[in-house]
Design a protein around this motif. Structure first.
Motif, PDB file in Angstrom:
ATOM      1  N   MET A   9       0.829  -1.208   0.000  1.00 16.89           N
ATOM      2  CA  MET A   9       0.000   0.000   0.000  1.00 16.89           C
ATOM      3  C   MET A   9       0.860   1.254   0.000  1.00 16.89           C
ATOM      4  O   MET A   9       0.610   2.203  -0.757  1.00 16.89           O
ATOM      5  CB  MET A   9      -0.936  -0.007   1.210  1.00 16.89           C
ATOM      6  CG  MET A   9      -1.882   1.178   1.258  1.00 16.89           C
ATOM      7  SD  MET A   9      -3.000   1.151   2.692  1.00 16.89           S
ATOM      8  CE  MET A   9      -4.182  -0.091   2.157  1.00 16.89           C
ATOM      9  N   GLU A  10       1.886   1.292   0.834  1.00 18.03           N
ATOM     10  CA  GLU A  10       2.761   2.460   0.906  1.00 18.03           C
ATOM     11  C   GLU A  10       3.451   2.727  -0.421  1.00 18.03           C
ATOM     12  O   GLU A  10       3.492   3.865  -0.901  1.00 18.03           O
ATOM     13  CB  GLU A  10       3.810   2.265   2.000  1.00 18.03           C
ATOM     14  CG  GLU A  10       3.281   2.350   3.407  1.00 18.03           C
ATOM     15  CD  GLU A  10       4.384   2.176   4.430  1.00 18.03           C
ATOM     16  OE1 GLU A  10       5.176   3.113   4.595  1.00 18.03           O
ATOM     17  OE2 GLU A  10       4.469   1.098   5.052  1.00 18.03           O
ATOM     18  N   LEU A  11       4.022   1.682  -1.013  1.00 16.11           N
ATOM     19  CA  LEU A  11       4.759   1.860  -2.264  1.00 16.11           C
ATOM     20  C   LEU A  11       3.866   2.456  -3.342  1.00 16.11           C
ATOM     21  O   LEU A  11       4.254   3.390  -4.048  1.00 16.11           O
ATOM     22  CB  LEU A  11       5.338   0.522  -2.736  1.00 16.11           C
ATOM     23  CG  LEU A  11       6.502  -0.046  -1.923  1.00 16.11           C
ATOM     24  CD1 LEU A  11       6.847  -1.447  -2.388  1.00 16.11           C
ATOM     25  CD2 LEU A  11       7.722   0.866  -2.034  1.00 16.11           C
ATOM     26  N   PHE A  12       2.648   1.915  -3.462  1.00 16.28           N
ATOM     27  CA  PHE A  12       1.762   2.403  -4.517  1.00 16.28           C
ATOM     28  C   PHE A  12       1.337   3.840  -4.253  1.00 16.28           C
ATOM     29  O   PHE A  12       1.453   4.709  -5.141  1.00 16.28           O
ATOM     30  CB  PHE A  12       0.535   1.498  -4.630  1.00 16.28           C
ATOM     31  CG  PHE A  12      -0.430   1.922  -5.699  1.00 16.28           C
ATOM     32  CD1 PHE A  12      -0.174   1.642  -7.023  1.00 16.28           C
ATOM     33  CD2 PHE A  12      -1.585   2.619  -5.374  1.00 16.28           C
ATOM     34  CE1 PHE A  12      -1.047   2.060  -8.024  1.00 16.28           C
ATOM     35  CE2 PHE A  12      -2.472   3.036  -6.360  1.00 16.28           C
ATOM     36  CZ  PHE A  12      -2.194   2.756  -7.694  1.00 16.28           C
ATOM     37  N   LEU A  13       0.854   4.130  -3.057  1.00 14.60           N
ATOM     38  CA  LEU A  13       0.334   5.467  -2.767  1.00 14.60           C
ATOM     39  C   LEU A  13       1.427   6.526  -2.814  1.00 14.60           C
ATOM     40  O   LEU A  13       1.227   7.620  -3.352  1.00 14.60           O
ATOM     41  CB  LEU A  13      -0.356   5.484  -1.405  1.00 14.60           C
ATOM     42  CG  LEU A  13      -1.603   4.598  -1.257  1.00 14.60           C
ATOM     43  CD1 LEU A  13      -2.155   4.690   0.163  1.00 14.60           C
ATOM     44  CD2 LEU A  13      -2.676   4.976  -2.272  1.00 14.60           C
ATOM     45  N   ILE A  14       2.594   6.218  -2.259  1.00 16.64           N
ATOM     46  CA  ILE A  14       3.688   7.204  -2.245  1.00 16.64           C
ATOM     47  C   ILE A  14       4.207   7.455  -3.650  1.00 16.64           C
ATOM     48  O   ILE A  14       4.352   8.609  -4.091  1.00 16.64           O
ATOM     49  CB  ILE A  14       4.824   6.738  -1.312  1.00 16.64           C
ATOM     50  CG1 ILE A  14       4.357   6.753   0.148  1.00 16.64           C
ATOM     51  CG2 ILE A  14       6.055   7.639  -1.474  1.00 16.64           C
ATOM     52  CD1 ILE A  14       5.349   6.144   1.126  1.00 16.64           C
ATOM     53  N   MET A  15       4.489   6.393  -4.393  1.00 14.65           N
ATOM     54  CA  MET A  15       5.082   6.579  -5.719  1.00 14.65           C
ATOM     55  C   MET A  15       4.115   7.271  -6.667  1.00 14.65           C
ATOM     56  O   MET A  15       4.505   8.177  -7.422  1.00 14.65           O
ATOM     57  CB  MET A  15       5.533   5.233  -6.285  1.00 14.65           C
ATOM     58  CG  MET A  15       6.666   4.606  -5.487  1.00 14.65           C
ATOM     59  SD  MET A  15       7.514   3.267  -6.344  1.00 14.65           S
ATOM     60  CE  MET A  15       8.471   4.196  -7.529  1.00 14.65           C
ATOM     61  N   VAL A  16       2.852   6.879  -6.650  1.00 11.54           N
ATOM     62  CA  VAL A  16       1.879   7.510  -7.555  1.00 11.54           C
ATOM     63  C   VAL A  16       1.681   8.977  -7.199  1.00 11.54           C
ATOM     64  O   VAL A  16       1.665   9.854  -8.085  1.00 11.54           O
ATOM     65  CB  VAL A  16       0.538   6.746  -7.507  1.00 11.54           C
ATOM     66  CG1 VAL A  16      -0.557   7.535  -8.222  1.00 11.54           C
ATOM     67  CG2 VAL A  16       0.688   5.373  -8.157  1.00 11.54           C
ATOM     68  N   THR A  17       1.543   9.292  -5.919  1.00 12.99           N
ATOM     69  CA  THR A  17       1.331  10.686  -5.510  1.00 12.99           C
ATOM     70  C   THR A  17       2.512  11.564  -5.901  1.00 12.99           C
ATOM     71  O   THR A  17       2.331  12.673  -6.423  1.00 12.99           O
ATOM     72  CB  THR A  17       1.095  10.769  -3.991  1.00 12.99           C
ATOM     73  OG1 THR A  17      -0.012   9.942  -3.631  1.00 12.99           O
ATOM     74  CG2 THR A  17       0.811  12.192  -3.561  1.00 12.99           C
ATOM     75  N   LEU A  18       3.732  11.084  -5.661  1.00  9.19           N
ATOM     76  CA  LEU A  18       4.913  11.889  -5.976  1.00  9.19           C
ATOM     77  C   LEU A  18       5.119  12.025  -7.479  1.00  9.19           C
ATOM     78  O   LEU A  18       5.490  13.099  -7.968  1.00  9.19           O
ATOM     79  CB  LEU A  18       6.152  11.286  -5.314  1.00  9.19           C
ATOM     80  CG  LEU A  18       6.139  11.236  -3.779  1.00  9.19           C
ATOM     81  CD1 LEU A  18       7.493  10.776  -3.253  1.00  9.19           C
ATOM     82  CD2 LEU A  18       5.760  12.580  -3.173  1.00  9.19           C
ATOM     83  N   LEU A  19       4.863  10.960  -8.234  1.00  9.39           N
ATOM     84  CA  LEU A  19       5.030  11.032  -9.689  1.00  9.39           C
ATOM     85  C   LEU A  19       3.979  11.934 -10.331  1.00  9.39           C
ATOM     86  O   LEU A  19       4.220  12.533 -11.382  1.00  9.39           O
ATOM     87  CB  LEU A  19       4.956   9.628 -10.302  1.00  9.39           C
ATOM     88  CG  LEU A  19       6.178   8.734 -10.085  1.00  9.39           C
ATOM     89  CD1 LEU A  19       5.906   7.320 -10.576  1.00  9.39           C
ATOM     90  CD2 LEU A  19       7.400   9.309 -10.801  1.00  9.39           C
TER      91      LEU A  19
END
Length: 492
Positions: A443-453
């Motif tokens: 969950m963290e990887l998806f939410l963090i990476m998508v939000t920052l990208l």
């Protein structure tokens, strides 16, 4: 005189034979073993991964080495690891208990979850951890909210560095740490907080020691364990962190409201009161190591995967741009991403999974041991034998991946461009002892990476030289430190 010499050599030979480590009948094959030293001199103390691959070519997917006088079985490839960790999971679910990490953490088979030996105590505590994590939102919108609140601090840090170069290592580590800290202790820390810096430093130093030559020497030669050698630093670090966490626990005891838990520690204290003296494995002196286990599981692999991910995205700009196009298309009109959006982002999913594959942050998993006499791939393995999973052999295995030795999201896409997950994808091992933090990490990887990208463009600085993609052995050591340049972008 001649007879004396013959008798002397006979005695020497007899002693050498007695000291020499021997493989039991039908035990997995392996390289020749030296008395007392085992195969220690045949392995790189800094990074044994290449040696393990070399031995695999000589002895097959299941072979044995001796760490000092103790035998260990190395298992490689999807077939062998699946048989051990899934098909015969209970046979291979133990943890060895006479290692450096056990002594540093004072686990000795019972405390915590990660290093606890297989049995009723481990089952009780793992079940409690999973239940409590779910109660605090794992897999639910409330956990998404926690992650998004922390992402705001990450965004703020990046906005201060627009058009500048910065090092993201501490930022990603603190973000992952704060998310799990809110579950464990109901608190978060500013990224420059002195206390969290101490904890991170202690964890980092201990991880380097645990994955370095001194830990292997400690495990191989018990006689050196009490000498003033560099591994003693790990015991001091562990004591420092333990004292800090125990202070958190003392505060909780003073401020908690029974039956109305704020966090994991409160839940454990409630459970202790409910159980009383029922003879269970729950006890007050286990809370500290339990919390540290979960903090470590919820921090290191996630932060290191994020570091690896942005290293690759900066150096494969066409991959970053394609991710951003898919993100913009799916999130058009939405304020923020949700975990459910992953089902509409096959390429982003493929990229994140490919990052996990190439980052390989725990290449040898956590060591297992057999709980009874058993068999694996036709070999006989006695109870108590140390088992080492070479996850690198699976994540790079020929025939399992389209492009096993390069970074390529096509490894997780079918002919129609849909996301697929090959059975060889097991960055957290497999079976009942798979990492407790796997669900949270996804969950963290998806939410963090998508939000920052969605908000930023990440660029490899012109003065940074050639990027170093060489994997570094050991948790917290991978990847090597680097710098990034950040620019604002407008979603298309």
């Amino acid at each position: 005189m001649f007879l004396s010499v013959v008798l002397l050599w006979f005695c020497v030979g007899f002693i050498v034979l007695q000291l020499k480590s021997r493989r039991p009948k039908n035990f997995p094959p392996g390289p020749p073993v030296l008395p007392l030293l085992g195969n220690t001199l045949q392995l790189s103390l800094e990074n044994p991964l290449k040696d393990f691959e070399r031995l695999r070519k000589s002895y097959g997917d299941v072979y044995s080495i001796f760490i000092g006088p103790k035998p260990a079985v190395i298992i490689n490839g999807v077939k062998a690891i699946k048989e051990a960790m899934v098909t015969k999971a209970s046979d291979f679910a133990g943890r060895p208990q006479d290692l450096f990490v056990n002594d540093v953490t004072k686990s000795k088979g019972k405390a915590g979850v990660i290093l606890a030996d297989y049995g009723s105590s481990w089952r009780e505590h793992r079940r409690f951890a999973l239940m409590t994590l779910r109660n605090f939102g794992l897999g639910k919108n409330s956990m998404e909210d926690r992650i998004h609140k922390e992402i705001k601090y990450t965004i703020s840090t990046l906005e201060k560095s627009i058009d500048k170069t910065m090092s993201p290592q501490v930022m990603f580590h603190n973000a992952a740490s704060n998310i799990i800290c809110q579950v464990l202790f109901a608190r978060r820390y500013e990224y420059d907080n002195a206390l969290i810096k101490v904890i991170v430093q202690c964890f980092t130093e201990n991880s380097k020691i645990a994955n370095g030559p001194w830990a292997m020497l400690y495990d191989s030669f018990p006689l050196i364990r009490y000498l003033p050698l560099p591994f003693m630093k790990a015991f001091k670090n562990a004591e420092t962190v333990e004292n800090l966490v125990n202070e958190f626990i003392r505060e909780h005891k003073k401020t908690r409201v029974p039956g109305d838990p704020r966090d994991f520690v409160d839940c454990y204290l409630d459970e202790l009161e409910k159980r009383g003296d029922d003879g269970s494995s729950f006890s007050e002196d286990r809370i500290c190591l339990y919390a540290l286990d979960l903090h470590f599981a919820g921090t290191d692999t996630t932060s290191n995967t994020l570091l690896t991910g942005f290293l690759y995205l900066m150096n494969y700009p066409h991959v970053q741009e394609r991710c951003q196009r898919e993100i913009d298309q799916v999130l058009e009109g939405k304020d923020r991403v949700s975990f459910e959006d992953r089902h509409n982002m096959p390429y982003v999913q493929a990229v994140i999974h490919e990052i996990q594959r190439v980052s390989n942050t725990v290449p040898l998993s956590v060591f297992h041991c057999t709980t009874k006499d058993t068999e694996l791939m036709g070999y006989s393995i006695p109870k108590g034998t140390m088992i080492i999973e070479n996850l690198t052999s699976v994540l790079n295995e020929e025939g399992q991946w389209k492009f096993p030795h390069e970074f390529n999201p096509e490894n997780f896409l079918d002919d129609k461009g849909e996301f697929v997950k090959p059975e060889a994808f097991m960055p957290f091992s497999a079976g009942p002892r798979v990492c407790l933090g796997e669900g949270l990490a996804r969950m963290e990887l998806f939410l963090i990476m998508v939000t920052l990208l969605r908000k930023f463009k990440f660029i490899w600085p012109e003065d940074a030289g050639e990027p170093d993609f060489t994997p570094v052995y050991g948790v917290t050591l991978s990847p090597k430190p680097y710098r990034m340049k950040v620019q604002l972008r407008t979603p298309q």
